[in-house]
Write a protein that holds these residues in place. Structure first.
Motif, PDB file in Angstrom:
ATOM      1  N   ASP A  98      37.895  66.135  80.553  1.00 35.46           N
ATOM      2  CA  ASP A  98      38.105  65.383  79.312  1.00 35.46           C
ATOM      3  C   ASP A  98      37.055  64.296  79.144  1.00 35.46           C
ATOM      4  O   ASP A  98      36.579  64.037  78.032  1.00 35.46           O
ATOM      5  N   LEU A  99      36.658  63.668  80.231  1.00 31.28           N
ATOM      6  CA  LEU A  99      35.642  62.616  80.157  1.00 31.28           C
ATOM      7  C   LEU A  99      34.246  63.176  79.884  1.00 31.28           C
ATOM      8  O   LEU A  99      33.387  62.466  79.349  1.00 31.28           O
ATOM      9  N   LEU A 100      34.009  64.430  80.241  1.00 32.34           N
ATOM     10  CA  LEU A 100      32.684  65.027  80.025  1.00 32.34           C
ATOM     11  C   LEU A 100      32.506  65.595  78.616  1.00 32.34           C
ATOM     12  O   LEU A 100      31.371  65.848  78.200  1.00 32.34           O
ATOM     13  N   LEU A 101      33.578  65.805  77.883  1.00 32.04           N
ATOM     14  CA  LEU A 101      33.468  66.376  76.532  1.00 32.04           C
ATOM     15  C   LEU A 101      32.577  65.548  75.593  1.00 32.04           C
ATOM     16  O   LEU A 101      31.741  66.120  74.881  1.00 32.04           O
ATOM     17  N   PRO A 102      32.696  64.214  75.563  1.00 32.98           N
ATOM     18  CA  PRO A 102      31.811  63.453  74.660  1.00 32.98           C
ATOM     19  C   PRO A 102      30.328  63.559  75.007  1.00 32.98           C
ATOM     20  O   PRO A 102      29.475  63.464  74.123  1.00 32.98           O
ATOM     21  N   VAL A 103      30.014  63.774  76.279  1.00 32.43           N
ATOM     22  CA  VAL A 103      28.609  63.917  76.679  1.00 32.43           C
ATOM     23  C   VAL A 103      28.001  65.149  76.004  1.00 32.43           C
ATOM     24  O   VAL A 103      26.913  65.092  75.416  1.00 32.43           O
ATOM     25  N   PHE A 104      28.727  66.257  76.042  1.00 33.25           N
ATOM     26  CA  PHE A 104      28.199  67.492  75.464  1.00 33.25           C
ATOM     27  C   PHE A 104      28.313  67.518  73.945  1.00 33.25           C
ATOM     28  O   PHE A 104      27.507  68.165  73.282  1.00 33.25           O
ATOM     29  N   SER A 105      29.281  66.801  73.400  1.00 36.00           N
ATOM     30  CA  SER A 105      29.302  66.694  71.934  1.00 36.00           C
ATOM     31  C   SER A 105      28.129  65.842  71.457  1.00 36.00           C
ATOM     32  O   SER A 105      27.563  66.094  70.386  1.00 36.00           O
ATOM     33  N   GLY A 116      16.399  74.034  69.492  1.00 36.29           N
ATOM     34  CA  GLY A 116      17.555  73.246  69.064  1.00 36.29           C
ATOM     35  C   GLY A 116      18.809  74.105  68.980  1.00 36.29           C
ATOM     36  O   GLY A 116      19.902  73.673  69.367  1.00 36.29           O
ATOM     37  N   LEU A 117      18.635  75.339  68.480  1.00 41.83           N
ATOM     38  CA  LEU A 117      19.768  76.266  68.416  1.00 41.83           C
ATOM     39  C   LEU A 117      20.257  76.618  69.820  1.00 41.83           C
ATOM     40  O   LEU A 117      21.468  76.646  70.073  1.00 41.83           O
ATOM     41  N   HIS A 118      19.335  76.825  70.730  1.00 49.02           N
ATOM     42  CA  HIS A 118      19.703  77.143  72.120  1.00 49.02           C
ATOM     43  C   HIS A 118      20.473  75.970  72.750  1.00 49.02           C
ATOM     44  O   HIS A 118      21.494  76.184  73.424  1.00 49.02           O
ATOM     45  N   ILE A 119      20.002  74.758  72.554  1.00 40.28           N
ATOM     46  CA  ILE A 119      20.679  73.573  73.097  1.00 40.28           C
ATOM     47  C   ILE A 119      22.066  73.421  72.474  1.00 40.28           C
ATOM     48  O   ILE A 119      23.043  73.121  73.160  1.00 40.28           O
ATOM     49  N   ALA A 120      22.162  73.654  71.162  1.00 42.32           N
ATOM     50  CA  ALA A 120      23.446  73.523  70.474  1.00 42.32           C
ATOM     51  C   ALA A 120      24.448  74.574  70.952  1.00 42.32           C
ATOM     52  O   ALA A 120      25.620  74.259  71.199  1.00 42.32           O
ATOM     53  N   VAL A 121      24.005  75.810  71.109  1.00 39.16           N
ATOM     54  CA  VAL A 121      24.898  76.878  71.572  1.00 39.16           C
ATOM     55  C   VAL A 121      25.350  76.603  73.006  1.00 39.16           C
ATOM     56  O   VAL A 121      26.524  76.789  73.355  1.00 39.16           O
ATOM     57  N   ARG A 122      24.409  76.123  73.847  1.00 39.66           N
ATOM     58  CA  ARG A 122      24.782  75.783  75.225  1.00 39.66           C
ATOM     59  C   ARG A 122      25.805  74.647  75.256  1.00 39.66           C
ATOM     60  O   ARG A 122      26.782  74.702  76.011  1.00 39.66           O
ATOM     61  N   ALA A 123      25.633  73.648  74.426  1.00 39.17           N
ATOM     62  CA  ALA A 123      26.582  72.530  74.373  1.00 39.17           C
ATOM     63  C   ALA A 123      27.959  72.998  73.898  1.00 39.17           C
ATOM     64  O   ALA A 123      28.994  72.588  74.455  1.00 39.17           O
ATOM     65  N   ILE A 124      27.974  73.878  72.906  1.00 37.00           N
ATOM     66  CA  ILE A 124      29.264  74.409  72.414  1.00 37.00           C
ATOM     67  C   ILE A 124      29.941  75.244  73.495  1.00 37.00           C
ATOM     68  O   ILE A 124      31.156  75.141  73.699  1.00 37.00           O
ATOM     69  N   GLY A 150      34.214  75.715  77.527  1.00 38.36           N
ATOM     70  CA  GLY A 150      34.630  75.869  78.926  1.00 38.36           C
ATOM     71  C   GLY A 150      35.393  74.655  79.427  1.00 38.36           C
ATOM     72  O   GLY A 150      36.429  74.789  80.096  1.00 38.36           O
ATOM     73  N   LEU A 151      34.889  73.469  79.106  1.00 38.89           N
ATOM     74  CA  LEU A 151      35.591  72.247  79.507  1.00 38.89           C
ATOM     75  C   LEU A 151      36.964  72.152  78.846  1.00 38.89           C
ATOM     76  O   LEU A 151      37.940  71.722  79.471  1.00 38.89           O
ATOM     77  N   GLY A 152      37.040  72.564  77.588  1.00 43.88           N
ATOM     78  CA  GLY A 152      38.334  72.553  76.898  1.00 43.88           C
ATOM     79  C   GLY A 152      39.319  73.511  77.532  1.00 43.88           C
ATOM     80  O   GLY A 152      40.503  73.193  77.688  1.00 43.88           O
ATOM     81  N   ALA A 153      38.832  74.680  77.933  1.00 35.98           N
ATOM     82  CA  ALA A 153      39.713  75.653  78.600  1.00 35.98           C
ATOM     83  C   ALA A 153      40.177  75.123  79.952  1.00 35.98           C
ATOM     84  O   ALA A 153      41.363  75.245  80.303  1.00 35.98           O
ATOM     85  N   VAL A 154      39.269  74.517  80.703  1.00 34.28           N
ATOM     86  CA  VAL A 154      39.638  73.927  81.999  1.00 34.28           C
ATOM     87  C   VAL A 154      40.643  72.801  81.787  1.00 34.28           C
ATOM     88  O   VAL A 154      41.644  72.698  82.515  1.00 34.28           O
TER      89      VAL A 154
END
Length: 165
Positions: free
Chosen positions: A42-49, A66-74, A79-83
């Motif tokens: 939960d604490l790492l979600l804002p970093v990737f957003s 930029g698209l590659h970075i955005a897709v990786r962040a999503i 994954g973090l949300g599922a965990v």
């Protein structure tokens, strides 16, 4: 009812609860571990957003990068949300198991102690009020387990975790 609680009352209650938690050490450890990892996710979600926003708003990088970075962040956020959801569910199942075990143990112990008293004592002391007190004690254990396992565990972790950004 006395408005002032003894200073050691909370200490006595927590010592009693932790003594019984020691008998369920594996369940309590599983709850704490799953809550710590879920809170870390939960604490790492804002970093990737933030990385997602930077990838979308940046004019310095190429469009495909930029698209590659955005897709990786999503993907990482998903994954973090599922965990996060899975481990909170596991923690909730653990809290339910712990609370049910403790409440049934407390009820059987309390009624065993009350039933040892003589018939005269049973007749002179209102049995309904004794049952009510035992039931209220079981409800208190339910609330204490929820507060300590669900809320305090993740709030202490959030307050002690180093800043992610």
């Amino acid at each position: 009812m006395n408005k002032f609680i003894r200073k050691s009352a909370m200490h006595d209650v927590l010592a009693f609860l932790f003594r019984h938690w020691r008998r369920e050490a594996l369940v309590v450890t599983g709850i704490a571990l799953s809550m710590v990892v879920a809170t870390a996710a939960d604490l790492l979600l804002p970093v990737f957003s933030g990385q997602l926003v930077d990838a979308i708003a940046s004019h310095d990088v190429a469009r495909s990068e930029g698209l590659h970075i955005a897709v990786r962040a999503i993907a990482i956020m998903a994954g973090l949300g599922a965990v996060l959801m899975a481990l909170r569910y596991v923690a909730l199942l653990g809290i339910i198991r712990l609370t049910l075990r403790l409440m049934s143990r407390f009820a059987s112990d309390a009624f065993w102690r009350v039933q040892r008293f003589s018939t005269d004592w049973q007749a002179n002391n209102f049995a309904g009020s004794i049952v009510r007190r035992i039931t209220r004690g079981m409800w208190a254990v339910d609330q204490m387990d929820d507060i300590l396992c669900w809320n305090c565990c993740r709030h202490c972790w959030c307050l002690s975790a180093p800043p992610c950004c």
